[in-house]
Design a protein around this motif. Structure first.
Motif, PDB file in Angstrom:
ATOM      1  N   VAL A 361      57.410  -7.227  92.687  1.00 15.51           N
ATOM      2  CA  VAL A 361      56.371  -8.144  93.175  1.00 15.51           C
ATOM      3  C   VAL A 361      55.774  -7.612  94.473  1.00 15.51           C
ATOM      4  CG1 VAL A 361      55.912 -10.472  94.010  1.00 15.51           C
ATOM      5  CG2 VAL A 361      57.409 -10.121  92.037  1.00 15.51           C
ATOM      6  N   ALA A 362      56.637  -7.097  95.353  1.00 15.03           N
ATOM      7  CA  ALA A 362      56.132  -6.572  96.624  1.00 15.03           C
ATOM      8  C   ALA A 362      55.231  -5.358  96.387  1.00 15.03           C
ATOM      9  CB  ALA A 362      57.302  -6.193  97.543  1.00 15.03           C
ATOM     10  N   VAL A 363      55.594  -4.534  95.406  1.00 16.04           N
ATOM     11  CA  VAL A 363      54.762  -3.356  95.105  1.00 16.04           C
ATOM     12  C   VAL A 363      53.421  -3.810  94.515  1.00 16.04           C
ATOM     13  CG1 VAL A 363      54.597  -1.232  93.749  1.00 16.04           C
ATOM     14  CG2 VAL A 363      56.772  -1.872  94.793  1.00 16.04           C
ATOM     15  N   ASN A 365      51.984  -6.620  95.239  1.00 17.34           N
ATOM     16  CA  ASN A 365      51.253  -7.177  96.387  1.00 17.34           C
ATOM     17  C   ASN A 365      50.609  -6.073  97.219  1.00 17.34           C
ATOM     18  OD1 ASN A 365      53.737  -9.798  97.008  1.00 17.34           O
ATOM     19  ND2 ASN A 365      52.045  -9.729  95.570  1.00 17.34           N
TER      20      ASN A 365
END
Lengths: 441, 478
Positions: A361-363, A365
């Motif tokens: 998810v962070a990637v 984002n």
């Protein structure tokens, strides 16, 4: 006057499916109000064809899209359109392409029945490995001008007598008063697996349920039991065929599929002249993520082949760079980035990235942040972190962190963008830092 | 200069301080020599004080360099000079990125020594410890560039323009410009002295909280100093080093000093900030005043959203005052810039509070997300800066100076005590950003600004959902 014929698109890719009704048309669009989301699938005009007459019976836009029919995947069956060069003789000098219709044919004193089609496709994957010409699977419709379905029955010298692989069929669409355009439709195979006469798993309690039909004569041909020799003639990477590990080698199970590619030819006799055109078709697996595109596609390869690896500044637009970043973003959800970050058996087991950075998810984002900034018209700043085409096999820590990351190319090394894609991003990066500063001109 | 800093700087500046002035105001003969460590401070505390000062300076330099880079205007330059100006822009942006890395390494040192982190910095119009006349945001010109050259210079250097540059820098600063390298020399002397900073001071257990090159480099090279990329842009090299011992601390200080601030003879002078700035200065010096002006956008000096502060002046070229951003469209964007700048600093500070969950963790914790978010905010700052400099400072003077990114410091950078309250701070900043974005949209943002704000709103909405999950879990990873 018709100077030339063209088949458009010149390359059409069909997608397997066993359902009787081909997939409806749709577009995958980026919603203006949600530029960071996945693409939305929007139904588009679709032609319904009567199987028996070959006529178009309806043009409709489906209310909803369904990729399956009674549990079976609907095939993508492309139309190939015939176009004519009219006006001047050169496309670049006053000549123009017009869709060929019965009206245009009649103006030239011809009719649809004067068109002669021939479709030849093949699956050469087994021959590519064994080197045996008798392992090539060919289908040829012969010439035809009618509007019946013409089967693409794949024949092979090493098949059991009378057995074929269905690459499936083509149909010359019968023009009528409402639909005068000249088209041919290619409907691909169902996406089936075909097996050999000798079971590759003699001790298995039951036959492999994935095999739909036995076609390959294992007594005659050597595909079942074949192993890559480990030499320069192997594919790169090697051993990518269904089989089992025996003594360190991948031993083929002797399977085949109904994937194919080939050519479509059409000719027309016009007043002593013979006009000809050629198009290409191929068939591959369904798009199981239809609202996303891979970061590097056949279209990117073709564009590079056509226009070369360098990009003119005028062609390096924000829209094009955004499209590449968007495809990277869309690809991330297909990866378990935490798992992919771990050892690939390379570089002493070191992960690609710092472990803290690879939450999927962070990637996602992070890539959304790139899309946000690009929308402002600020030049891309990430040209330096792209992997160059000649660094695919560089497995050093820094090289492995270049983009696209954690993905493998067809050669088994790290995936790179095409040189032209890289040049596109770097060319825009070398332009003005802020697009808003660009003079109005 | 602030007295609390001045006291500390005695050893750094190596200036004997007169006990009292003579009746005519000149310094008297009776002086005291600075002590190391200064009176009132232990050796460790002195090292921490110097590191906090270094953090302020690195942060301040980074912001000034970013502003200078944004002021360059390749599209407005004569065609033949556009590539050169664009290259300067990338050179200065590269130096700013390296200053960011220096800041992060200094925070690592503070973490290892158990000192409070420092993300604050000088703000105009307050004095800066480096420049007597203060931290300034101003478009690139020879005088400002001269101060950057001298600030980044080695202790001794020779160059045909050396005297001109030093004189111009002194005029600009109203006094001698101090070298940043001197501060790092003092730090190496202090931290290298076991009598001042004992071995037990270095906390190896703090490593998981420190920033690493692996996490923060974004693919920028390590060990390729001074090379040029294929498209002739300078390659950025980020010095981000963790610290678990005296040896590691000295290595980190040495590399930071060598890269930019330059000890006596940098190993590769082509790579030092000093050399890079000097090369641009040489090129600028060879141009006439009119030619120089054609390369640089007329961005107002010290732009501010504050219309009524004590240092607000009417002249956008006046370096001793701030320039109020009277244009309401530009001012709203400038406020938005300040909010996202604060969010960057908060993300950075917050990331240092969360330990890296090393290999084996099934799911990376929120630290990595904060790091990615920090980079996302850097991208936002660049994007908003581009929108701001395209607008006039004063809407009544559309052909006057441009507005600029104000980089105004927030009222605080202290993080709340509780984990969930820290995440609430991020929500507060998203709320403030949304209010501003709505007002900008209501004012009729179109084109790139409109598209950018639409995308930003969606990105913030996604982050808001993730923050809600974290807050509901008490600030911990659910």
């Amino acid at each position: 006057m018709i100077h030339e014929l063209r088949i458009l698109p010149p390359l059409a890719i069909a997608r397997f499916g066993s359902a009787p009704t081909p997939m409806d048309n749709y577009d995958a669009v980026v919603e203006p109000a949600k530029p960071l989301g996945y693409r939305r699938l929007v139904p588009a005009d679709t032609l319904a064809v009567d199987e028996q007459t070959g006529e178009i019976t309806n043009v409709f836009r489906p209310a909803t899209l369904s990729f399956t029919e009674n549990g079976a995947v609907r095939p993508v069956a492309p139309f190939l359109e015939l176009w004519a060069l009219v006006g001047d003789e050169q496309l670049t000098d006053g000549g123009r392409l017009e869709a060929l219709t019965t009206t245009l044919l009649e103006e030239e004193g011809a009719a649809a029945d004067d068109l002669r089609w021939q479709v030849q496709v093949a699956n050469l994957k087994v021959m590519r490995r064994t080197g045996a010409a008798d392992d090539a699977v060919h289908a040829d419709t012969g010439e035809f001008s009618d509007h019946a379905r013409h089967a693409l029955a794949g024949e092979c010298a090493n098949f059991v007598a009378g057995r074929t692989i269905g690459f499936d069929h083509v149909q010359f669409i019968r023009p009528n008063a409402e639909h005068r355009q000249i088209r041919l439709r290619f409907t691909p195979g169902a996406g089936r697996v075909y097996g050999p006469t000798r079971s590759p798993f003699p001790n298995a309690p039951s036959p492999d349920p994935n095999v739909s039909e036995v076609v390959y004569d294992a007594q005659r041909g050597g595909w079942e039991g074949y192993s890559d020799a480990g030499g320069p003639g192997d594919t790169a990477p090697g051993e990518i065929y269904a089989g089992r590990r025996v003594g360190g080698s991948q031993v083929s199970s002797g399977y085949l599929d109904d994937g194919c590619d080939g050519v479509v030819r059409v000719s027309l006799q016009l007043g002593g002249r013979t006009l000809q055109a050629l198009g290409r078709v191929g068939a591959g697996p369904p798009a199981y993520v239809p609202d996303a595109l891979p970061i590097r596609t056949v279209a990117d390869e073709l564009e590079q082949a056509l226009f070369g690896p360098a990009v003119d500044a005028a062609d390096a637009t924000y829209e094009r760079v955004e499209e590449i970043v968007r495809r990277a973003f869309e690809t991330i959800r297909l990866l378990n980035t935490v798992a992919h970050n771990e050892d690939w058996g390379w570089a002493g087991g070191a992960p690609f990235m710092a472990s803290s950075l690879v939450d999927p998810v962070a990637v996602e984002n992070l890539h959304q942040s790139l899309l946000v900034a690009l929308r402002s018209g600020t030049a891309p700043w990430f040209g330096e972190v792209l992997r160059d085409h000649d660094a695919a096999a560089d497995r050093s820590t820094l090289a492995r962190r270049r983009m696209p990351a954690m993905m493998r190319g067809a050669d088994g090394e790290l995936l790179t963008l095409t040189r032209r894609q890289v040049a596109l991003i770097r060319t825009l990066a070398a332009g003005p830092l802020f697009e808003a500063q660009e003079p109005e001109a | 200069m602030r007295s609390r800093i001045t006291r500390l700087l005695w050893p750094v500046l190596a200036e004997p301080v007169p006990v009292r002035p003579l009746p005519d105001g000149t310094p008297g003969a009776e002086t005291i020599t600075p002590a190391r460590p200064p009176l009132e401070l232990s050796g460790r505390d002195y090292a921490i004080s110097l590191l906090r000062l270094a953090a302020e300076i690195e942060h301040g330099l980074m912001v000034q360099y970013l502003f200078a880079a944004y002021s360059l205007d390749p599209p407005g330059a004569p065609a033949a000079q556009r590539p050169m100006v664009r290259r300067w822009q990338e050179t200065i942006l590269g130096v700013a990125k390296e200053e960011m890395a220096h800041l992060v390494t200094v925070e690592n040192l503070l973490t290892a020594l158990g000192g409070p982190l420092q993300f604050n910095r000088e703000d105009f119009p307050h004095d800066n410890v480096l420049y007597a006349t203060g931290f300034r945001l101003r478009p690139l010109d020879p005088p400002s560039l001269a101060t950057y050259v001298v600030a980044e210079s080695p202790a001794t250097w020779t160059h045909p323009l050396a005297e001109q540059i030093k004189a111009q820098a002194s005029d600009e600063a109203g006094g001698a410009v101090n070298r940043v390298g001197r501060l790092y020399e003092e730090l190496i002397a202090v931290i290298g002295d076991a009598a001042l900073v004992p071995d037990s001071t270095f906390d190896a257990a703090s490593m998981p909280f420190q920033a690493s090159w692996d996490e923060w480099s974004r693919g920028h090279r390590r060990g390729a100093e001074g090379q040029q990329a294929a498209d002739a842009r300078p390659i950025t090299e980020l010095v981000i080093l963790p610290v678990d011992s005296r040896e590691a601390a000295l290595t980190a200080l040495g590399e930071v000093g060598e890269q930019g601030e330059g000890f006596d003879q940098p190993a590769d002078e082509d790579a030092s900030h000093f050399e890079r700035f000097l090369a641009i200065y040489e090129a600028l010096d060879g141009l006439s005043e009119d030619e120089r002006k054609a390369l640089v956008r007329d961005v107002a000096t010290n732009p501010t959203t504050d219309l009524n502060g004590p240092d607000v002046g009417p002249d956008p070229d006046d370096e001793t005052t701030t320039s109020p951003i009277a244009n309401p469209d530009a001012r709203l964007l400038a406020h938005l810039f300040n909010v996202r700048y604060r969010k960057l600093l908060v993300s950075l500070a917050h990331a240092f509070e969360l330990a890296e969950e090393r290999a084996g963790a099934a799911s990376p914790g929120p630290r990595g997300s904060l790091i990615h978010r920090a980079f996302g905010e850097m991208y936002n700052l660049r994007a908003i800066a581009g929108l701001v400099v395209a607008l006039p400072l004063d809407h009544a003077e559309p052909d006057g100076a441009s507005a600029g990114p104000p980089f105004q410091m927030p009222h605080t950078l202290m993080l709340p005590h509780d984990d969930d309250d820290r995440w609430r701070l991020h929500v507060d900043l998203l709320d403030a950003s949304a209010t501003l974005a709505d007002r900008i949209a209501a004012a009729g943002a179109t084109g790139a600004a409109g598209e950018y704000l639409t995308a930003l709103a969606q990105a913030d909405g996604i982050e808001r959902g993730q923050l809600a999950t974290l807050i509901a879990a008490g600030g911990q990873t659910p």
